[in-house]
Design a protein around this motif. Sequence first.
Motif, PDB file in Angstrom:
ATOM      1  N   GLY A  35       0.772  -1.224  -0.017  1.00 36.81           N
ATOM      2  CA  GLY A  35      -0.008  -0.184  -0.006  1.00 36.81           C
ATOM      3  C   GLY A  35       0.885   1.325  -0.091  1.00 36.81           C
ATOM      4  O   GLY A  35       0.209   2.428  -0.046  1.00 36.81           O
ATOM      5  N   THR A  36       2.434   1.182   0.005  1.00 34.90           N
ATOM      6  CA  THR A  36       3.052   2.268  -0.056  1.00 34.90           C
ATOM      7  C   THR A  36       3.064   2.965  -1.298  1.00 34.90           C
ATOM      8  O   THR A  36       2.980   2.293  -2.110  1.00 34.90           O
ATOM      9  N   ALA A  37       2.797   4.248  -1.493  1.00 36.08           N
ATOM     10  CA  ALA A  37       2.520   4.989  -2.632  1.00 36.08           C
ATOM     11  C   ALA A  37       3.817   4.842  -3.624  1.00 36.08           C
ATOM     12  O   ALA A  37       4.968   4.928  -2.928  1.00 36.08           O
ATOM     13  N   GLU A  72       5.058  11.970  -6.263  1.00 36.80           N
ATOM     14  CA  GLU A  72       4.306  10.792  -5.672  1.00 36.80           C
ATOM     15  C   GLU A  72       2.684  10.565  -6.126  1.00 36.80           C
ATOM     16  O   GLU A  72       2.211  11.391  -6.247  1.00 36.80           O
ATOM     17  N   PRO A  85      -0.882   9.245  -6.996  1.00 37.68           N
ATOM     18  CA  PRO A  85      -2.171   9.395  -6.021  1.00 37.68           C
ATOM     19  C   PRO A  85      -2.505   7.746  -6.066  1.00 37.68           C
ATOM     20  O   PRO A  85      -1.706   6.957  -6.783  1.00 37.68           O
ATOM     21  N   GLN A  86      -3.494   7.327  -5.131  1.00 36.99           N
ATOM     22  CA  GLN A  86      -3.494   5.902  -5.046  1.00 36.99           C
ATOM     23  C   GLN A  86      -3.956   5.127  -6.252  1.00 36.99           C
ATOM     24  O   GLN A  86      -3.576   4.020  -6.315  1.00 36.99           O
ATOM     25  N   GLU A  87      -4.763   5.761  -7.215  1.00 35.51           N
ATOM     26  CA  GLU A  87      -5.194   5.338  -8.321  1.00 35.51           C
ATOM     27  C   GLU A  87      -4.296   4.878  -9.207  1.00 35.51           C
ATOM     28  O   GLU A  87      -3.929   3.816  -9.771  1.00 35.51           O
ATOM     29  N   SER A 113      -1.061   4.735  -8.365  1.00 33.38           N
ATOM     30  CA  SER A 113       0.108   3.659  -7.664  1.00 33.38           C
ATOM     31  C   SER A 113      -0.675   2.324  -7.947  1.00 33.38           C
ATOM     32  O   SER A 113       0.082   1.272  -8.357  1.00 33.38           O
ATOM     33  N   ASP A 114      -2.129   1.930  -7.778  1.00 32.43           N
ATOM     34  CA  ASP A 114      -2.547   0.727  -8.029  1.00 32.43           C
ATOM     35  C   ASP A 114      -2.448   0.416  -9.534  1.00 32.43           C
ATOM     36  O   ASP A 114      -2.243  -0.891  -9.860  1.00 32.43           O
TER      37      ASP A 114
END
Length: 344
Positions: free
Chosen positions: A5-7, A14, A16-18, A20-21
Amino acid sequence: MSASGTAATFGRTELPQEQSDALRRAVRLAWGTIGFLVVGVTLVYLVMGSSQAMKAAWTEDLLSFIPPISFLVAVRFARRRPTTAHPYGYHRSVGVGHLVAAAALLTMGAFLVLDSGSGLLAGEHPPVGVMHLGDHVFWAGWPMIGAMVLTGIPPVLLGRAKMPLARTLHDRVLYADADMNKADWMTALGSVVGILGIGAGLWWADSAAALFISVSILRDGVGNLRVAAGALMDARATTVDGDEPHPLAGEIDERLRALPWVDDARSRVRDQGHVFHVESFVVPRAGRAPGLRELAEARAAATALDWKVQDLVVVPVEQLPDEMLPDVAAPPGEDDRRAGADAR
């Protein structure tokens, strides 16, 4: 880029979560594509015989290694932070990977067009004999057809899975890979038609199918080379497919014009790979000289629009330098045509 879950990051950006996934999934799909290609290339090689169409399909499978490998290498470099030698970071690694893949497609496509075209003109009759499996004898074309069916379906599914990720990450190498994968069904179908044509006594069907596949490879190479070369030459930032100006440029100008001290604003936006480098020229309202705090707030307002606005410079000017700014109304390539006409 662990699953913890680390970015993830691109340089000092850095994600965003979207994103990163999406990056983690894209990396897994790239490794999965390489694993599938190892099996597929081996299978096609074992059954291709002397068929020109099968040889062209096998060559295309070999070329299909380049985009996922280029993507994995580019992502690895793009994660490096800027250095003294590379103050803009390593985002251009995406463009380099895209250019390498496009050049390989163009070169091999041109070679295959000449090879299959010469075979067609020479009237070559490729033999497709029989195979023995124990006490059973069968036409060698059936294993060829079976191999093309087995290797033609998974790439289409992989391409459909990669395409939205490429748009989310603004990654042209991944987009080119997905586009090639989605079109692999045409290669498989062309090979099957060519093999069946040989079985039906149509000697030219095999070379014609090989020529069809070769033209498809060449077309992919030309299209990707155009987009890759344009990006490396600091062309105006476009959407990931290279067809339209990126809407983020207009959004940046609108955000800057909405500031109370700004009378007008226009920006130059170039694609560094995953992220954009932006130079925004702003004309202050009469009697309003922006201070350092106002300029910093303007920069923060523009960079907050999208994670891709990684580097933005705000330049106050008395009037917009039109000679340095693109025509926002012109379609892609129109500015280049005008520049060429002016040079003549």
